[in-house]
Motif scaffolding. Sequence first.
Motif, PDB file in Angstrom:
ATOM      1  N   ARG A 181       0.795  -1.214  -0.008  1.00 31.91           N
ATOM      2  CA  ARG A 181      -0.025   0.139   0.105  1.00 31.91           C
ATOM      3  C   ARG A 181       0.812   1.217  -0.023  1.00 31.91           C
ATOM      4  O   ARG A 181       1.897   1.370   0.678  1.00 31.91           O
ATOM      5  CB  ARG A 181      -0.930  -0.142   1.210  1.00 31.91           C
ATOM      6  CG  ARG A 181      -1.903  -1.135   1.218  1.00 31.91           C
ATOM      7  CD  ARG A 181      -2.693  -0.902   2.526  1.00 31.91           C
ATOM      8  NE  ARG A 181      -3.883  -1.959   2.815  1.00 31.91           N
ATOM      9  CZ  ARG A 181      -3.407  -3.102   3.541  1.00 31.91           C
ATOM     10  NH1 ARG A 181      -2.238  -2.951   4.298  1.00 31.91           N
ATOM     11  NH2 ARG A 181      -4.384  -3.951   3.705  1.00 31.91           N
ATOM     12  N   VAL A 183       0.477   5.746   0.321  1.00 32.55           N
ATOM     13  CA  VAL A 183      -0.430   6.999   0.401  1.00 32.55           C
ATOM     14  C   VAL A 183       0.658   8.079   0.032  1.00 32.55           C
ATOM     15  O   VAL A 183       1.688   8.133   0.317  1.00 32.55           O
ATOM     16  CB  VAL A 183      -0.617   7.251   2.084  1.00 32.55           C
ATOM     17  CG1 VAL A 183      -1.276   8.407   2.145  1.00 32.55           C
ATOM     18  CG2 VAL A 183      -1.531   6.377   2.552  1.00 32.55           C
ATOM     19  N   GLN A 204      -0.925  -0.375  -4.177  1.00 32.26           N
ATOM     20  CA  GLN A 204      -2.564   0.080  -3.969  1.00 32.26           C
ATOM     21  C   GLN A 204      -2.332   1.613  -3.313  1.00 32.26           C
ATOM     22  O   GLN A 204      -1.894   1.621  -2.429  1.00 32.26           O
ATOM     23  CB  GLN A 204      -3.365  -0.780  -3.169  1.00 32.26           C
ATOM     24  CG  GLN A 204      -3.049  -2.038  -3.517  1.00 32.26           C
ATOM     25  CD  GLN A 204      -3.879  -3.141  -2.225  1.00 32.26           C
ATOM     26  OE1 GLN A 204      -4.645  -2.781  -1.505  1.00 32.26           O
ATOM     27  NE2 GLN A 204      -3.138  -4.458  -2.369  1.00 32.26           N
ATOM     28  N   THR A 206      -3.513   5.465  -2.323  1.00 33.34           N
ATOM     29  CA  THR A 206      -4.586   6.293  -1.897  1.00 33.34           C
ATOM     30  C   THR A 206      -3.929   7.649  -1.867  1.00 33.34           C
ATOM     31  O   THR A 206      -2.524   7.915  -1.315  1.00 33.34           O
ATOM     32  CB  THR A 206      -5.119   6.183  -0.308  1.00 33.34           C
ATOM     33  OG1 THR A 206      -5.455   4.806  -0.376  1.00 33.34           O
ATOM     34  CG2 THR A 206      -5.964   7.043   0.168  1.00 33.34           C
ATOM     35  N   TYR A 208      -4.081  11.319  -0.108  1.00 32.36           N
ATOM     36  CA  TYR A 208      -4.592  11.835   0.991  1.00 32.36           C
ATOM     37  C   TYR A 208      -4.283  13.568   1.023  1.00 32.36           C
ATOM     38  O   TYR A 208      -3.362  13.997   1.140  1.00 32.36           O
ATOM     39  CB  TYR A 208      -3.871  11.405   2.120  1.00 32.36           C
ATOM     40  CG  TYR A 208      -4.469  11.699   3.617  1.00 32.36           C
ATOM     41  CD1 TYR A 208      -5.924  11.651   3.996  1.00 32.36           C
ATOM     42  CD2 TYR A 208      -3.775  12.108   4.606  1.00 32.36           C
ATOM     43  CE1 TYR A 208      -6.365  11.822   5.246  1.00 32.36           C
ATOM     44  CE2 TYR A 208      -4.017  12.302   5.669  1.00 32.36           C
ATOM     45  CZ  TYR A 208      -5.456  12.184   6.289  1.00 32.36           C
ATOM     46  OH  TYR A 208      -5.813  12.381   7.195  1.00 32.36           O
ATOM     47  N   ALA A 227      -7.831   5.602  -4.419  1.00 33.73           N
ATOM     48  CA  ALA A 227      -8.719   6.349  -3.462  1.00 33.73           C
ATOM     49  C   ALA A 227      -8.364   7.685  -3.376  1.00 33.73           C
ATOM     50  O   ALA A 227      -7.231   7.937  -3.085  1.00 33.73           O
ATOM     51  CB  ALA A 227      -8.709   5.395  -2.409  1.00 33.73           C
ATOM     52  N   GLN A 242      -9.659   2.584   6.839  1.00 37.03           N
ATOM     53  CA  GLN A 242     -10.296   2.832   5.755  1.00 37.03           C
ATOM     54  C   GLN A 242      -9.413   2.107   4.676  1.00 37.03           C
ATOM     55  O   GLN A 242      -9.726   1.157   3.894  1.00 37.03           O
ATOM     56  CB  GLN A 242     -10.622   4.202   5.061  1.00 37.03           C
ATOM     57  CG  GLN A 242     -11.764   4.864   5.604  1.00 37.03           C
ATOM     58  CD  GLN A 242     -12.080   6.250   4.943  1.00 37.03           C
ATOM     59  OE1 GLN A 242     -11.819   6.069   3.771  1.00 37.03           O
ATOM     60  NE2 GLN A 242     -12.256   7.050   5.726  1.00 37.03           N
ATOM     61  N   ARG A 243      -7.926   2.337   4.732  1.00 43.06           N
ATOM     62  CA  ARG A 243      -7.135   1.799   3.824  1.00 43.06           C
ATOM     63  C   ARG A 243      -6.086   1.058   4.231  1.00 43.06           C
ATOM     64  O   ARG A 243      -5.266   0.377   3.422  1.00 43.06           O
ATOM     65  CB  ARG A 243      -6.646   3.159   2.975  1.00 43.06           C
ATOM     66  CG  ARG A 243      -7.757   3.994   2.497  1.00 43.06           C
ATOM     67  CD  ARG A 243      -8.580   3.442   1.348  1.00 43.06           C
ATOM     68  NE  ARG A 243      -7.335   3.086   0.507  1.00 43.06           N
ATOM     69  CZ  ARG A 243      -7.941   2.370  -0.747  1.00 43.06           C
ATOM     70  NH1 ARG A 243      -9.229   1.967  -0.594  1.00 43.06           N
ATOM     71  NH2 ARG A 243      -7.095   2.115  -1.861  1.00 43.06           N
TER      72      ARG A 243
END
Length: 364
Positions: A181, A183, A204, A206, A208, A227, A242-243
């Motif tokens: 993951r 961010v 994956q 996200t 932010y 996301a 959430q992530r």
Amino acid sequence: MKAVAVFPKGREVKVIDVPEPRLRAPSEVKVRTLEVGVCGTDREVVQFKHGKPPEGEDHLIVGHECVGEVVEVGEQVKNLAPGDLVVPRVRRPCPSEDCLPCRTGNTDFCVTGEYTERGIHGAHGFAAEYFVEDVEYLHKVPRELREVAVLTEPLTIAEKALREVAHIQTRLPWKRPLPGRAVVLGAGPVGLLGAMALMRAGFQTTVYSRKPPPDAKSEMAESLGAAYVSSKQHRVEELVKQRGKADVVYEAAGVASAAFELVKGLAPNGVFVFTGVSESEEEELDQGELMKQWVMNNQVLIGTVNAAAVDFEAAVEDLRHFRTKWPGKVEKLITARHRPEDYAQVVNGEKRTDIKDILVFSRG
């Protein structure tokens, strides 16, 4: 020829007329400037917090994100010809014989701080109708990337970061089926290009960022398949719920308080990459808790600045890949094109748009 310059002594920003440059060495290339990007570093230069004119001069021609077209080459130049598109690198090596990074072509790791950077520190930039550069610092760009090639330099920030993360994580003796993951903190052009690069690498991802959706940045992130979570609506603890915790955090906001708050969302063995430069903030940090987290979780925090030749080559290749994977999306990162005369208004916010602003010098 026309050029955009800052005058630190008089604190002025204006378009000036300067002599058109000529080739002075057989390895040099003369380039017609097509487009120049405007970024946060430009704001610091215009606010006279950063930037330095060349030695003995009272002004600095700005602009370090550039795409241009070759118009003339020196007799020793073999890999470029008139009509080719090129993007220039920014940093030039320091003179110290003891600086191993600069002597080995790794100026982005210079240890003396005596380097020059075109359009930023000690050397004129590319916000002029023409510039001359040594062929060593130019990268050829396919004609098919003409409309997005000006994004190459900001993308190199992510390319270097990913290169460093990959090297750091060789410390882990096991193999994972996916990178994990990621961010991205911030949804400006550096953040969104970073998200694309992370997704290309298999993370994956996200994004932010502060502003609640819907807006142009959140819509762009989600259209890429990332996301989007608003930090104004969701604290870091909620983001993690959430992530999940991030194996890599790519900071692209330049806000220290937001960055150190997000450190709490870093996974065990994770890497946090700082790319922004923040002004001092009166924020109280729980230093003991942060230190405990970093030690107990084998985490790595790194800063990264500038980029090397390999990162520019990777960025050109990734721009080609991005346009195939996300048709039309890379072009939409550029939200306005302006005249050079609009530079000051773009930088100070009067004409700034949602994501990326560009100065147009020639249609090419």
